[in-house]
Design a protein around this motif. Structure first.
Motif, mmCIF file in Angstrom:
data_model
loop_
_atom_site.group_PDB
_atom_site.id
_atom_site.type_symbol
_atom_site.label_atom_id
_atom_site.label_comp_id
_atom_site.label_asym_id
_atom_site.label_seq_id
_atom_site.Cartn_x
_atom_site.Cartn_y
_atom_site.Cartn_z
ATOM 1 N N ILE A 192 0.820 -1.206 0.000
ATOM 2 C CA ILE A 192 0.000 0.000 0.000
ATOM 3 C C ILE A 192 0.859 1.264 0.000
ATOM 4 N N ALA A 193 1.823 1.354 0.908
ATOM 5 C CA ALA A 193 2.634 2.576 0.999
ATOM 6 C C ALA A 193 3.454 2.828 -0.267
ATOM 7 N N PRO A 194 4.183 1.834 -0.797
ATOM 8 C CA PRO A 194 4.931 2.123 -2.029
ATOM 9 C C PRO A 194 4.034 2.426 -3.221
ATOM 10 N N THR A 195 2.851 1.820 -3.251
ATOM 11 C CA THR A 195 1.928 2.129 -4.345
ATOM 12 C C THR A 195 1.433 3.562 -4.240
ATOM 13 N N ARG A 196 1.068 3.986 -3.043
ATOM 14 C CA ARG A 196 0.607 5.370 -2.851
ATOM 15 C C ARG A 196 1.696 6.362 -3.252
ATOM 16 N N ALA A 197 2.919 6.104 -2.835
ATOM 17 C CA ALA A 197 4.012 7.014 -3.177
ATOM 18 C C ALA A 197 4.190 7.119 -4.690
ATOM 19 N N ALA A 198 4.073 5.984 -5.374
ATOM 20 C CA ALA A 198 4.208 5.996 -6.831
ATOM 21 C C ALA A 198 3.052 6.739 -7.489
ATOM 22 N N LEU A 199 1.844 6.554 -6.977
ATOM 23 C CA LEU A 199 0.689 7.267 -7.525
ATOM 24 C C LEU A 199 0.853 8.777 -7.365
ATOM 25 N N LYS A 200 1.274 9.203 -6.199
ATOM 26 C CA LYS A 200 1.466 10.636 -5.967
ATOM 27 C C LYS A 200 2.515 11.219 -6.908
ATOM 28 N N ALA A 201 3.540 10.434 -7.209
ATOM 29 C CA ALA A 201 4.633 10.929 -8.049
ATOM 30 C C ALA A 201 4.191 11.209 -9.479
ATOM 31 N N THR A 202 3.076 10.619 -9.913
ATOM 32 C CA THR A 202 2.634 10.817 -11.296
ATOM 33 C C THR A 202 2.012 12.187 -11.526
ATOM 34 N N GLY A 203 1.454 12.790 -10.482
ATOM 35 C CA GLY A 203 0.734 14.042 -10.648
ATOM 36 C C GLY A 203 -0.642 13.888 -11.258
ATOM 37 N N ARG A 204 -1.113 12.657 -11.406
ATOM 38 C CA ARG A 204 -2.419 12.392 -12.000
ATOM 39 C C ARG A 204 -3.452 12.093 -10.907
ATOM 40 N N PRO A 205 -4.751 12.251 -11.182
ATOM 41 C CA PRO A 205 -5.774 11.782 -10.241
ATOM 42 C C PRO A 205 -5.669 10.262 -10.077
ATOM 43 N N THR B 7 -8.501 8.285 -2.407
ATOM 44 C CA THR B 7 -8.279 9.000 -3.664
ATOM 45 C C THR B 7 -7.299 10.145 -3.454
ATOM 46 N N GLY B 8 -6.718 10.608 -4.558
ATOM 47 C CA GLY B 8 -5.776 11.715 -4.491
ATOM 48 C C GLY B 8 -5.595 12.350 -5.854
ATOM 49 N N GLY B 9 -4.669 13.291 -5.930
ATOM 50 C CA GLY B 9 -4.411 13.978 -7.184
ATOM 51 C C GLY B 9 -5.558 14.860 -7.639
ATOM 52 N N GLY B 10 -6.365 15.332 -6.689
ATOM 53 C CA GLY B 10 -7.497 16.186 -7.023
ATOM 54 C C GLY B 10 -8.828 15.474 -7.065
ATOM 55 N N LEU B 11 -8.815 14.146 -7.076
ATOM 56 C CA LEU B 11 -10.060 13.376 -7.117
ATOM 57 C C LEU B 11 -10.555 13.126 -5.695
ATOM 58 N N THR B 12 -11.811 13.450 -5.446
ATOM 59 C CA THR B 12 -12.429 13.183 -4.149
ATOM 60 C C THR B 12 -13.741 12.439 -4.360
ATOM 61 N N LEU B 13 -14.112 11.650 -3.362
ATOM 62 C CA LEU B 13 -15.362 10.900 -3.388
ATOM 63 C C LEU B 13 -16.152 11.202 -2.128
#
Length: 231
Positions: free
Chosen positions: A96-109, A145-151
């Protein structure tokens, strides 16, 4: 002599969604239904995956290619936080933690999904359950969610319909519990909306209705903000 001008509106390409740890494609089907062009990534071959597929390590792939997509969904393997696996004494990596870090690094939702046991590691997750979308099974899944996407959290109604016991045939008037070595694969396919899957895929999949719900909100974000890759 001037050539006639074609005034017909050109078809815009669908926004691209990257589906990490994709397995047999339950999440992907919902995003496709919402209007995304989906590409799945998994370390294992997924011959039942119904969309474009890349065999690769998910975290490495998103770090290299994630910014090429409009939205990213990730469902790291849930076995590390599964009640069943803990009871059996099995150990699995926590991604979970390494996946989240990678997702944040993309700058995408992005969307990060997992099971109840992982909730303490997720940041303000939204819980989705089958009856919220007319799906006749109580399958709770949690979405950060992150990168500007909220639910927003939909209303969760009490579980009034009885649920069949794990692995048992489903009596009339009950919801199925499609986990483990469950019976009734054909019924599970109909209930979950995943007619191409086998038992292995069904027991862990996200019902497509959940990601259709998320996908419509992701599309609204892209339209409102112009955040798409091609914007």
């Amino acid at each position: 002599m001037p050539y006639p001008t074609d005034t017909r509106a050109r078809t815009r390409p669908k926004p691209r969604l990257l589906d990490l740890f994709c397995c047999q494609g339950g999440a992907a089907k919902g995003y496709d239904d919402a209007g995304f062009d989906v590409t799945g990534v998994d370390t294992e071959p997924q011959p039942r995956y119904p969309f474009r597929f890349v065999r690769a390590e998910a975290v490495a792939f998103v770090l290299e290619h994630g910014a090429e997509f409009d939205v990213i969904h990730a469902s790291p393997p849930c076995q590390h936080d599964s009640d069943c696996q803990r009871l059996q004494g099995n150990t699995h990596p926590d991604l979970i933690a390494p996946t989240r870090a990678a997702l944040k690094a993309t700058g995408r939702p992005w969307v990060l999904e997992n099971v109840r046991g992982a909730v303490p590691k997720l940041v303000r997750p939204v819980m989705l359950c089958g009856p919220m979308f007319g799906v006749e099974t109580y399958r709770h899944r949690y979405f950060e969610t992150g990168g500007g996407l909220t639910l927003n959290q939909p209303h969760h109604r009490p579980h009034l319909v009885p649920q069949a016991k794990m692995g048992r045939p489903i009596p009339p008037g009950h919801y199925g519990q499609f986990v483990g070595n469950f019976s009734g694969v054909d019924l599970a396919r109909r209930v979950m909306g995943v007619p191409w899957m086998n038992r292995d895929g069904i027991r862990e999949c996200i019902p497509p209705a959940y990601t259709y719900h998320i996908g419509t909100q992701a599309l609204a974000l892209l339209a409102a903000t112009g955040m798409g890759v091609a914007a």
